[in-house]
Design a protein around this motif. Structure first.
Motif, PDB file in Angstrom:
ATOM      1  N   LEU A 120       0.831  -1.202   0.000  1.00  0.00           N
ATOM      2  CA  LEU A 120       0.000   0.000   0.000  1.00  0.00           C
ATOM      3  C   LEU A 120       0.866   1.253   0.000  1.00  0.00           C
ATOM      4  CD1 LEU A 120      -2.751   1.348   0.041  1.00  0.00           C
ATOM      5  CD2 LEU A 120      -2.734   1.147   2.534  1.00  0.00           C
ATOM      6  N   SER A 121       1.920   1.259   0.772  1.00  0.00           N
ATOM      7  CA  SER A 121       2.822   2.409   0.813  1.00  0.00           C
ATOM      8  C   SER A 121       3.409   2.688  -0.576  1.00  0.00           C
ATOM      9  CB  SER A 121       3.942   2.147   1.826  1.00  0.00           C
ATOM     10  OG  SER A 121       4.849   3.211   1.848  1.00  0.00           O
ATOM     11  N   VAL A 122       3.843   1.644  -1.254  1.00  0.00           N
ATOM     12  CA  VAL A 122       4.415   1.790  -2.601  1.00  0.00           C
ATOM     13  C   VAL A 122       3.346   2.244  -3.593  1.00  0.00           C
ATOM     14  CG1 VAL A 122       5.465   0.513  -4.515  1.00  0.00           C
ATOM     15  CG2 VAL A 122       6.283   0.145  -2.181  1.00  0.00           C
ATOM     16  N   LEU A 123       2.171   1.666  -3.525  1.00  0.00           N
ATOM     17  CA  LEU A 123       1.081   2.042  -4.434  1.00  0.00           C
ATOM     18  C   LEU A 123       0.680   3.504  -4.276  1.00  0.00           C
ATOM     19  CD1 LEU A 123      -1.170  -1.109  -4.176  1.00  0.00           C
ATOM     20  CD2 LEU A 123      -0.209  -0.191  -6.276  1.00  0.00           C
TER      21      LEU A 123
ATOM     22  N   ARG B 164       0.830   5.888  -7.455  1.00  0.00           N
ATOM     23  CA  ARG B 164      -0.433   6.370  -8.028  1.00  0.00           C
ATOM     24  C   ARG B 164      -0.738   7.824  -7.714  1.00  0.00           C
ATOM     25  NH1 ARG B 164      -4.926   1.647  -8.271  1.00  0.00           N
ATOM     26  NH2 ARG B 164      -3.561   0.098  -9.193  1.00  0.00           N
ATOM     27  N   PHE B 165      -0.396   8.245  -6.496  1.00  0.00           N
ATOM     28  CA  PHE B 165      -0.804   9.582  -6.059  1.00  0.00           C
ATOM     29  C   PHE B 165       0.367  10.503  -5.748  1.00  0.00           C
ATOM     30  CE2 PHE B 165      -4.256   6.708  -4.397  1.00  0.00           C
ATOM     31  CZ  PHE B 165      -5.149   6.972  -5.423  1.00  0.00           C
ATOM     32  N   GLY B 166       1.584   9.979  -5.796  1.00  0.00           N
ATOM     33  CA  GLY B 166       2.753  10.812  -5.524  1.00  0.00           C
ATOM     34  C   GLY B 166       2.840  11.279  -4.083  1.00  0.00           C
ATOM     35  N   ILE B 167       2.301  10.479  -3.160  1.00  0.00           N
ATOM     36  CA  ILE B 167       2.359  10.861  -1.752  1.00  0.00           C
ATOM     37  C   ILE B 167       3.203   9.859  -0.975  1.00  0.00           C
ATOM     38  CG2 ILE B 167       0.183  12.125  -1.728  1.00  0.00           C
ATOM     39  CD1 ILE B 167      -1.131   9.648  -0.466  1.00  0.00           C
ATOM     40  N   ASP B 168       3.845  10.358   0.062  1.00  0.00           N
ATOM     41  CA  ASP B 168       4.684   9.524   0.901  1.00  0.00           C
ATOM     42  C   ASP B 168       3.930   9.177   2.176  1.00  0.00           C
ATOM     43  OD1 ASP B 168       6.876   8.195   2.014  1.00  0.00           O
ATOM     44  OD2 ASP B 168       7.675  10.034   2.882  1.00  0.00           O
ATOM     45  N   VAL B 169       3.482   7.938   2.246  1.00  0.00           N
ATOM     46  CA  VAL B 169       2.836   7.424   3.450  1.00  0.00           C
ATOM     47  C   VAL B 169       3.679   6.226   3.884  1.00  0.00           C
ATOM     48  CG1 VAL B 169       0.734   6.490   4.458  1.00  0.00           C
ATOM     49  CG2 VAL B 169       0.570   8.154   2.608  1.00  0.00           C
TER      50      VAL B 169
ATOM     51  N   THR C 237      -6.153  11.099   2.448  1.00  0.00           N
ATOM     52  CA  THR C 237      -6.833  12.275   1.903  1.00  0.00           C
ATOM     53  C   THR C 237      -6.098  13.554   2.268  1.00  0.00           C
ATOM     54  OG1 THR C 237      -8.962  11.131   1.981  1.00  0.00           O
ATOM     55  CG2 THR C 237      -9.011  13.536   1.854  1.00  0.00           C
ATOM     56  N   SER C 238      -5.644  13.667   3.512  1.00  0.00           N
ATOM     57  CA  SER C 238      -4.932  14.882   3.936  1.00  0.00           C
ATOM     58  C   SER C 238      -3.592  15.002   3.229  1.00  0.00           C
ATOM     59  CB  SER C 238      -4.765  14.928   5.443  1.00  0.00           C
ATOM     60  OG  SER C 238      -3.869  13.945   5.908  1.00  0.00           O
ATOM     61  N   LYS C 239      -2.905  13.890   3.026  1.00  0.00           N
ATOM     62  CA  LYS C 239      -1.624  13.947   2.299  1.00  0.00           C
ATOM     63  C   LYS C 239      -1.828  14.291   0.838  1.00  0.00           C
ATOM     64  CE  LYS C 239       1.405  11.404   5.250  1.00  0.00           C
ATOM     65  NZ  LYS C 239       2.764  11.844   5.359  1.00  0.00           N
ATOM     66  N   ARG C 240      -2.904  13.788   0.248  1.00  0.00           N
ATOM     67  CA  ARG C 240      -3.186  14.106  -1.156  1.00  0.00           C
ATOM     68  C   ARG C 240      -3.531  15.574  -1.338  1.00  0.00           C
ATOM     69  NH1 ARG C 240      -7.098   9.863  -3.971  1.00  0.00           N
ATOM     70  NH2 ARG C 240      -6.502  11.086  -5.789  1.00  0.00           N
TER      71      ARG C 240
END
Length: 76
Positions: free
Chosen positions: A39-42, A46-51, A70-73
């Protein structure tokens, strides 16, 4: 839970749809350590966010995980 997250969890990670509710814990939803990493990689791809893996594991429920994503996006 947003449609994007729901689709990733069911279509890509193959988690059972009947276990995916906002108040479900990650364990109840079927997450294992591999699903957390995937999920972290996806999310990055897909969204260019670092989680981070830890961010995902720290979410008590899928609803909290969805809010985090949502907040990171949105850049908050």
């Amino acid at each position: 839970m947003t449609g994007d997250l729901s689709r990733i969890l069911t279509d890509v990670l193959k988690l059972p749809a009947d276990r995916l509710s906002d108040d479900a814990s990650l364990d109840h939803a079927g997450f294992d350590s591999l699903a957390v990493v995937e999920l972290s990689v996806l999310l990055a791809e897909r969204f260019g966010i670092d989680v981070s893996d830890n961010d995902i594991k720290d979410a008590a429920t899928l609803g909290q995980l969805d809010l985090l994503i949502t907040s990171k996006r949105s850049g908050r």
